[in-house]
Design a protein around this motif. Structure first.
Motif, PDB file in Angstrom:
ATOM      1  N   MET A 154       7.030 -47.138 -23.914  1.00  0.00           N
ATOM      2  CA  MET A 154       7.868 -46.005 -24.328  1.00  0.00           C
ATOM      3  C   MET A 154       7.352 -45.478 -25.664  1.00  0.00           C
ATOM      4  O   MET A 154       6.996 -46.225 -26.551  1.00  0.00           O
ATOM      5  N   ALA A 155       7.362 -44.184 -25.778  1.00  0.00           N
ATOM      6  CA  ALA A 155       6.929 -43.538 -27.012  1.00  0.00           C
ATOM      7  C   ALA A 155       8.044 -42.638 -27.515  1.00  0.00           C
ATOM      8  O   ALA A 155       8.825 -42.108 -26.726  1.00  0.00           O
ATOM      9  N   LYS A 156       8.096 -42.497 -28.812  1.00  0.00           N
ATOM     10  CA  LYS A 156       9.072 -41.594 -29.415  1.00  0.00           C
ATOM     11  C   LYS A 156       8.407 -40.224 -29.579  1.00  0.00           C
ATOM     12  O   LYS A 156       7.378 -40.114 -30.253  1.00  0.00           O
ATOM     13  N   VAL A 157       8.993 -39.225 -28.933  1.00  0.00           N
ATOM     14  CA  VAL A 157       8.354 -37.909 -28.872  1.00  0.00           C
ATOM     15  C   VAL A 157       9.319 -36.842 -29.367  1.00  0.00           C
ATOM     16  O   VAL A 157      10.500 -36.832 -28.978  1.00  0.00           O
ATOM     17  N   SER A 158       8.821 -35.948 -30.204  1.00  0.00           N
ATOM     18  CA  SER A 158       9.627 -34.809 -30.662  1.00  0.00           C
ATOM     19  C   SER A 158       9.729 -33.784 -29.537  1.00  0.00           C
ATOM     20  O   SER A 158       8.720 -33.414 -28.926  1.00  0.00           O
ATOM     21  N   VAL A 159      10.949 -33.335 -29.242  1.00  0.00           N
ATOM     22  CA  VAL A 159      11.130 -32.410 -28.118  1.00  0.00           C
ATOM     23  C   VAL A 159      11.880 -31.128 -28.494  1.00  0.00           C
ATOM     24  O   VAL A 159      12.171 -30.316 -27.622  1.00  0.00           O
ATOM     25  N   GLY A 160      12.189 -30.944 -29.758  1.00  0.00           N
ATOM     26  CA  GLY A 160      12.853 -29.696 -30.127  1.00  0.00           C
ATOM     27  C   GLY A 160      13.774 -29.889 -31.312  1.00  0.00           C
ATOM     28  O   GLY A 160      13.758 -30.947 -31.964  1.00  0.00           O
ATOM     29  N   LYS A 161      14.551 -28.841 -31.573  1.00  0.00           N
ATOM     30  CA  LYS A 161      15.441 -28.854 -32.734  1.00  0.00           C
ATOM     31  C   LYS A 161      16.895 -28.646 -32.295  1.00  0.00           C
ATOM     32  O   LYS A 161      17.168 -27.832 -31.401  1.00  0.00           O
ATOM     33  N   VAL A 162      17.783 -29.363 -32.949  1.00  0.00           N
ATOM     34  CA  VAL A 162      19.207 -29.232 -32.640  1.00  0.00           C
ATOM     35  C   VAL A 162      19.651 -27.780 -32.815  1.00  0.00           C
ATOM     36  O   VAL A 162      20.429 -27.252 -32.013  1.00  0.00           O
ATOM     37  N   SER A 163      19.114 -27.111 -33.827  1.00  0.00           N
ATOM     38  CA  SER A 163      19.536 -25.731 -34.114  1.00  0.00           C
ATOM     39  C   SER A 163      19.152 -24.757 -33.000  1.00  0.00           C
ATOM     40  O   SER A 163      19.646 -23.633 -32.954  1.00  0.00           O
ATOM     41  N   GLU A 164      18.271 -25.200 -32.088  1.00  0.00           N
ATOM     42  CA  GLU A 164      17.869 -24.333 -30.964  1.00  0.00           C
ATOM     43  C   GLU A 164      18.790 -24.507 -29.753  1.00  0.00           C
ATOM     44  O   GLU A 164      18.621 -23.824 -28.746  1.00  0.00           O
ATOM     45  N   ILE A 165      19.737 -25.462 -29.826  1.00  0.00           N
ATOM     46  CA  ILE A 165      20.594 -25.766 -28.674  1.00  0.00           C
ATOM     47  C   ILE A 165      22.047 -25.696 -29.115  1.00  0.00           C
ATOM     48  O   ILE A 165      22.632 -26.696 -29.548  1.00  0.00           O
TER      49      ILE A 165
END
Ligand code: FES
Length: 103
Positions: A1-12
């Motif tokens: 398992m890898a920790k991956v950035s998938v976006g920003k809270v402010s975009e959702i």
């Protein structure tokens, strides 16, 4: 398992869905449920409907194609006329505005 950035809270905004992409993986759906972000595989395993284009009510995403209801907190199908396998869910961490998943 890898920790991956998938976006920003402010975009959702709260109560909405967003697609996220991780190289080599199926599309992922991110859901903002009352300020808590959830992540689940975003391809409905009924016939491949795009779950990020569905609707969100509490933790339940309704598939835009034939209406299967998926609980984004558990990955389980909450309602559909036939049994569907659960979708994978991914642990989410938020650091500042950045969303990370374990995948
Ligand atoms: S593809 Fe999602 S309910 Fe059919």
């Amino acid at each position: 398992m890898a920790k991956v950035s998938v976006g920003k809270v402010s975009e959702i905004p709260v109560g909405t869905l967003k697609a996220a992409h991780v190289e080599g993986k199926d599309e992922i759906v991110l859901a903002n449920v009352g300020g808590t972000i959830y992540a689940m595989r975003g391809v409905c395993n009924h016939e491949g409907g795009p779950l990020p284009e569905g609707t969100l009510e509490e933790t339940v995403i309704t598939c835009p194609w034939h209406g299967a209801k998926w609980d984004v907190a558990t990955g389980k199908c909450a309602e559909f006329p036939i049994d569907l396998d659960p979708e994978p869910t991914y642990p989410v961490t938020v650091e500042g505005d950045e969303i990370y998943i374990e995948i």
